[in-house]
Write a protein that holds these residues in place. Sequence first.
Motif, PDB file in Angstrom:
ATOM      1  N   ASN A 187      -1.256   9.734 -29.791  1.00  7.57           N
ATOM      2  CA  ASN A 187      -2.092   9.609 -28.692  1.00  7.57           C
ATOM      3  C   ASN A 187      -1.938   8.225 -27.920  1.00  7.57           C
ATOM      4  O   ASN A 187      -2.690   7.913 -26.818  1.00  7.57           O
ATOM      5  N   GLY A 192       1.345   2.364 -31.760  1.00 10.53           N
ATOM      6  CA  GLY A 192       0.895   1.858 -33.158  1.00 10.53           C
ATOM      7  C   GLY A 192       1.945   2.192 -34.517  1.00 10.53           C
ATOM      8  O   GLY A 192       1.900   1.544 -35.151  1.00 10.53           O
ATOM      9  N   PHE A 231       6.265   6.197 -21.540  1.00  7.22           N
ATOM     10  CA  PHE A 231       4.928   6.376 -21.176  1.00  7.22           C
ATOM     11  C   PHE A 231       4.484   6.643 -19.878  1.00  7.22           C
ATOM     12  O   PHE A 231       3.503   7.373 -19.592  1.00  7.22           O
ATOM     13  N   LEU A 238      -0.107  13.017 -24.551  1.00 12.40           N
ATOM     14  CA  LEU A 238      -0.996  12.123 -24.689  1.00 12.40           C
ATOM     15  C   LEU A 238      -2.336  12.947 -24.936  1.00 12.40           C
ATOM     16  O   LEU A 238      -2.763  13.798 -24.193  1.00 12.40           O
ATOM     17  N   ASP A 243      -3.539  13.437 -34.162  1.00 11.55           N
ATOM     18  CA  ASP A 243      -2.581  12.443 -33.802  1.00 11.55           C
ATOM     19  C   ASP A 243      -1.146  13.029 -34.439  1.00 11.55           C
ATOM     20  O   ASP A 243      -0.951  13.878 -35.081  1.00 11.55           O
ATOM     21  N   LEU A 380      -1.622  -7.325 -35.965  1.00 11.15           N
ATOM     22  CA  LEU A 380      -2.540  -7.240 -35.175  1.00 11.15           C
ATOM     23  C   LEU A 380      -2.139  -7.663 -33.661  1.00 11.15           C
ATOM     24  O   LEU A 380      -2.245  -7.350 -32.494  1.00 11.15           O
ATOM     25  N   ASP A 384      -1.040  -5.829 -30.204  1.00  6.72           N
ATOM     26  CA  ASP A 384      -1.996  -5.895 -29.043  1.00  6.72           C
ATOM     27  C   ASP A 384      -0.814  -6.066 -27.758  1.00  6.72           C
ATOM     28  O   ASP A 384      -1.174  -5.715 -26.805  1.00  6.72           O
ATOM     29  N   ASN A 387       0.546  -2.828 -26.856  1.00 10.55           N
ATOM     30  CA  ASN A 387      -0.551  -2.089 -26.091  1.00 10.55           C
ATOM     31  C   ASN A 387      -0.390  -2.611 -24.645  1.00 10.55           C
ATOM     32  O   ASN A 387      -0.553  -1.991 -23.588  1.00 10.55           O
ATOM     33  N   ARG A 391       1.061   0.305 -22.275  1.00 12.27           N
ATOM     34  CA  ARG A 391      -0.062   1.166 -21.709  1.00 12.27           C
ATOM     35  C   ARG A 391      -0.762   0.616 -20.597  1.00 12.27           C
ATOM     36  O   ARG A 391      -0.966   1.318 -19.899  1.00 12.27           O
TER      37      ARG A 391
ATOM     38  N   PRO B  42      -7.989 -13.279 -28.118  1.00 10.20           N
ATOM     39  CA  PRO B  42      -8.361 -11.878 -27.892  1.00 10.20           C
ATOM     40  C   PRO B  42      -9.963 -11.875 -27.915  1.00 10.20           C
ATOM     41  O   PRO B  42     -10.379 -10.877 -27.159  1.00 10.20           O
ATOM     42  N   LEU B 129      -8.162   9.172 -22.701  1.00  9.01           N
ATOM     43  CA  LEU B 129      -8.347   7.943 -23.867  1.00  9.01           C
ATOM     44  C   LEU B 129      -7.075   7.103 -23.904  1.00  9.01           C
ATOM     45  O   LEU B 129      -7.103   6.282 -24.593  1.00  9.01           O
ATOM     46  N   SER B 130      -5.916   7.832 -23.565  1.00  9.34           N
ATOM     47  CA  SER B 130      -4.523   7.407 -23.891  1.00  9.34           C
ATOM     48  C   SER B 130      -4.267   6.270 -22.843  1.00  9.34           C
ATOM     49  O   SER B 130      -3.505   5.217 -23.094  1.00  9.34           O
ATOM     50  N   ASN B 131      -4.494   6.339 -21.717  1.00 12.28           N
ATOM     51  CA  ASN B 131      -4.068   5.757 -20.583  1.00 12.28           C
ATOM     52  C   ASN B 131      -4.817   4.867 -19.676  1.00 12.28           C
ATOM     53  O   ASN B 131      -5.930   5.290 -19.155  1.00 12.28           O
ATOM     54  N   PRO B 132      -4.635   3.623 -19.907  1.00 14.91           N
ATOM     55  CA  PRO B 132      -5.911   2.579 -19.342  1.00 14.91           C
ATOM     56  C   PRO B 132      -5.441   2.297 -17.971  1.00 14.91           C
ATOM     57  O   PRO B 132      -6.238   1.701 -17.357  1.00 14.91           O
ATOM     58  N   TYR B 215     -14.997   2.679 -31.854  1.00 14.94           N
ATOM     59  CA  TYR B 215     -14.051   2.616 -32.827  1.00 14.94           C
ATOM     60  C   TYR B 215     -13.512   4.184 -32.919  1.00 14.94           C
ATOM     61  O   TYR B 215     -12.374   4.494 -33.294  1.00 14.94           O
ATOM     62  N   THR B 220      -7.167   4.387 -33.807  1.00 17.90           N
ATOM     63  CA  THR B 220      -6.250   5.079 -34.571  1.00 17.90           C
ATOM     64  C   THR B 220      -5.885   4.662 -35.613  1.00 17.90           C
ATOM     65  O   THR B 220      -6.276   3.521 -36.130  1.00 17.90           O
ATOM     66  N   ARG B 222      -3.351   3.529 -36.842  1.00 21.52           N
ATOM     67  CA  ARG B 222      -2.710   2.661 -36.735  1.00 21.52           C
ATOM     68  C   ARG B 222      -3.072   1.390 -36.078  1.00 21.52           C
ATOM     69  O   ARG B 222      -2.510   0.279 -35.505  1.00 21.52           O
ATOM     70  N   TYR B 224      -6.140  -0.459 -32.936  1.00 14.04           N
ATOM     71  CA  TYR B 224      -7.153  -0.394 -31.849  1.00 14.04           C
ATOM     72  C   TYR B 224      -6.338  -1.141 -30.537  1.00 14.04           C
ATOM     73  O   TYR B 224      -6.083  -2.062 -30.603  1.00 14.04           O
ATOM     74  N   PRO B 225      -6.619  -0.479 -29.448  1.00 13.71           N
ATOM     75  CA  PRO B 225      -5.722  -1.059 -28.076  1.00 13.71           C
ATOM     76  C   PRO B 225      -6.919  -2.279 -28.040  1.00 13.71           C
ATOM     77  O   PRO B 225      -8.006  -2.222 -28.173  1.00 13.71           O
ATOM     78  N   ASP B 226      -6.241  -2.983 -27.206  1.00 12.28           N
ATOM     79  CA  ASP B 226      -6.818  -4.122 -26.663  1.00 12.28           C
ATOM     80  C   ASP B 226      -7.707  -4.041 -25.482  1.00 12.28           C
ATOM     81  O   ASP B 226      -8.758  -4.763 -25.442  1.00 12.28           O
ATOM     82  N   PHE B 227      -7.390  -2.988 -24.540  1.00 16.66           N
ATOM     83  CA  PHE B 227      -8.439  -2.690 -23.636  1.00 16.66           C
ATOM     84  C   PHE B 227      -9.683  -2.060 -24.300  1.00 16.66           C
ATOM     85  O   PHE B 227      -9.425  -1.282 -25.295  1.00 16.66           O
ATOM     86  N   ARG B 229     -11.936  -2.869 -26.343  1.00 14.06           N
ATOM     87  CA  ARG B 229     -12.199  -3.331 -27.694  1.00 14.06           C
ATOM     88  C   ARG B 229     -13.469  -4.228 -27.828  1.00 14.06           C
ATOM     89  O   ARG B 229     -13.241  -5.144 -27.356  1.00 14.06           O
ATOM     90  N   TYR B 234     -13.140  -5.859 -32.814  1.00 13.15           N
ATOM     91  CA  TYR B 234     -12.162  -7.161 -33.055  1.00 13.15           C
ATOM     92  C   TYR B 234     -12.465  -8.081 -34.457  1.00 13.15           C
ATOM     93  O   TYR B 234     -11.712  -8.076 -35.283  1.00 13.15           O
ATOM     94  N   TYR B 237     -11.355  -5.928 -37.456  1.00 15.74           N
ATOM     95  CA  TYR B 237     -10.029  -5.971 -37.969  1.00 15.74           C
ATOM     96  C   TYR B 237      -9.904  -7.322 -38.411  1.00 15.74           C
ATOM     97  O   TYR B 237      -8.905  -7.340 -39.076  1.00 15.74           O
TER      98      TYR B 237
END
Lengths: 416, 277
Positions: A187, A192, A231, A238, A243, A380, A384, A387, A391, B42, B129-132, B215, B220, B222, B224-227, B229, B234, B237
């Motif tokens: 997703n 990830g 993407f 998505l 997942d 991490l 980042d 992403n 994305r 970050p 939730l996937s595409n920012p 969260y 996920t 694997r 967490y996205p930076d946007f 967050r 943070y 993690y």
Amino acid sequence: MRGYSRRGFLGMAGGVTAAGLLAACGSNTGRSSGSGDTIEQWYHAYGEAGVQQAVERYAKAYDKATVHVQWNPGDYDSKIASALAASNGPDVFESTLRVDMVRSKQIVSLDDLLGDARSDFTESVLASHTVDGQVYGIPQSVDMQMLFYRKSMLQKAGLQPPSTVDELIDAAHKLTTNKVKGLFLGNDGGVGVLAGPLLWSAGLDYLTPDNKVGFDDPLAAESVGRLRTLFTSNSLLLGAPADWSDPSAFVQGLTAMQWTGLWTVPAVQKALGDDFGVLPWPALNGAGKASVPFGAYGSMVNAKSKKIDAAKAYVKWLWIERGDYQQDFDLSYGFHIPARKSLAAKADKLKSGPAADAVRFVQDLGKPQNPPPWTAKMQLALSDSLNKIVRSGADATTELKNAAGSVQTELKRLYG
Amino acid sequence: MLIFNYIPIGWSAYLSFFDAQGTVTPDTFVGLDNYADMLTGPFAQSLLTFSVFALFIVPLTFALALGLAVAVNRIRFARAFFRSVFFLPTACSYVVAAMVWKLSLFSGVRFGLANTVLDWFGQDPVAWLSNPDPPWYWVVLVTARLWLQVGFYMILFIAGLQRIPDSLYEAAYVDGAKPGWQVFRHITFPQLRPTSIAVLLLSLIAAYQAFDEFYNLLGTARGYPDFGRPPLVYLYYLALGQTQDYGHGSAGALILALLIALVTLLQGQVLGFGRRD
């Protein structure tokens, strides 16, 4: 007939409750008493039915010490990391190996346990439990990830299974309809789970063999850029309810191809029969290579344990001497590849079809998903950066350079 | 208090000046380096994002909670029923609510509830939730948070409304005030000042302390996205996950605590928190 007073009844109920609580706090090995030491052993909660009972059975069969098995649902990796930093951790536990565990002196070397069995472990798997030439974990089982595709859907679209990244992008596009997406990478669009395969496909890696940043390279930017292409192509699934690690999207026909793991093969076979095949993540160019990431939990001994010798003896007995238990552990409940080559070769379930392909992929193309020198802090930083690139559309070269800077700082801390 | 509050806070302050990765008894003093790292990395971005989030969610929560409280307080039938309906989400676990939002209402597939509605209007499914880009994930995060917390603040406002004496309204009517907006503006709203300040302070602190629903909605297995967050995610993690970096984590926790205290004091100063009516 004698009646009970309210006080008597409450007293009896309290006694029964206390006895129950005491029993619950005791060993769950089933042993009434044991000789010698008591060893505390931790596992994460495996999803397959019967694994917990199996490991408790192994523990019960050990006659040199009493082994208390603790089953840990939830975020096991964080829990074990906290327990190792404190002084209340288990004597024996399963984990992947990270160099900072060695640098912090949290685990002991198990090199002396291997003996003649050393050559029977798959080399790359044993290497994933080795730091500075010392083995710190005895591999228990191997899990791996690969690309699943629906044969019938590809056939209908007139496509061959993709063998390059560009063919994969093209196939995903052609397989996308208003009901079915071409590809599901998770997703988060694969950010990830595909960091490693993206680098390997360009002939790069997280780190170089001499522990320098391995991805501050234009080819890495190009490879990650391909994931950005996917993407934004509208051909990725998505926001699926489950997942990437769950085969639901694939077996329900929401996607024609999915990145998932070996553990889903039985469920996919049950739902689709022979109508699927498996592939590694393809190579980006001539310098790169197709790859599959694998993860291997190994059995480790806590350096703060007061029973290190007893704990090491138990690990040796369970994962080196008792090959029958490793085979049972890997193949009787879930679907994993035994870390011992001789056991993997004997496993009937892994001798044909996609499972046999998976075994071959691990042997020929396998790369550790979490190599020991690659720490969570490095992950991490890279995650980042991926992403932002994939994305949010940030510049790949700049973001990878930023991540490389953070990784460099961590490398300096670890290696000077 | 000493064992569970002051000693951990003091120890955390101590750790924030050391390289304390994987240990709570460090020996490498690094001065203010951990603070400098946190304020340029970050974490600083996360603080900025969540300051904007606080600026947005606090007034929205305030307005919705106050509006609901006034409406429910005025209603003449089934008052208890309506209060319960709006208050019940407060009893719901943030994790469960996040799962319902993620898997059912705002699932990215075509049969998710929001996408089904979009389909009625001929629109393509949205990966909420996937595409920012565009940042639709804020719609999911904000609606989940409002659903979960507005009922609680509504109850605070209802309690405040019930403390306003009827004689004030009667006096206003005698003086010629018109029912509705005029009475609300000149009687009800000023009388709710202490409650309003409490709601603003509590919702502001809650905005910076966001964790559970973020969260569970965006994380996920694997990462967490930076946007989107929150600072606490943070820090989770960094300090409590596999990284175990207590030095940077402690520095971040103290920066966050100081920021919340500072913004709360400023807000209290502006709104007259603690001042006599």
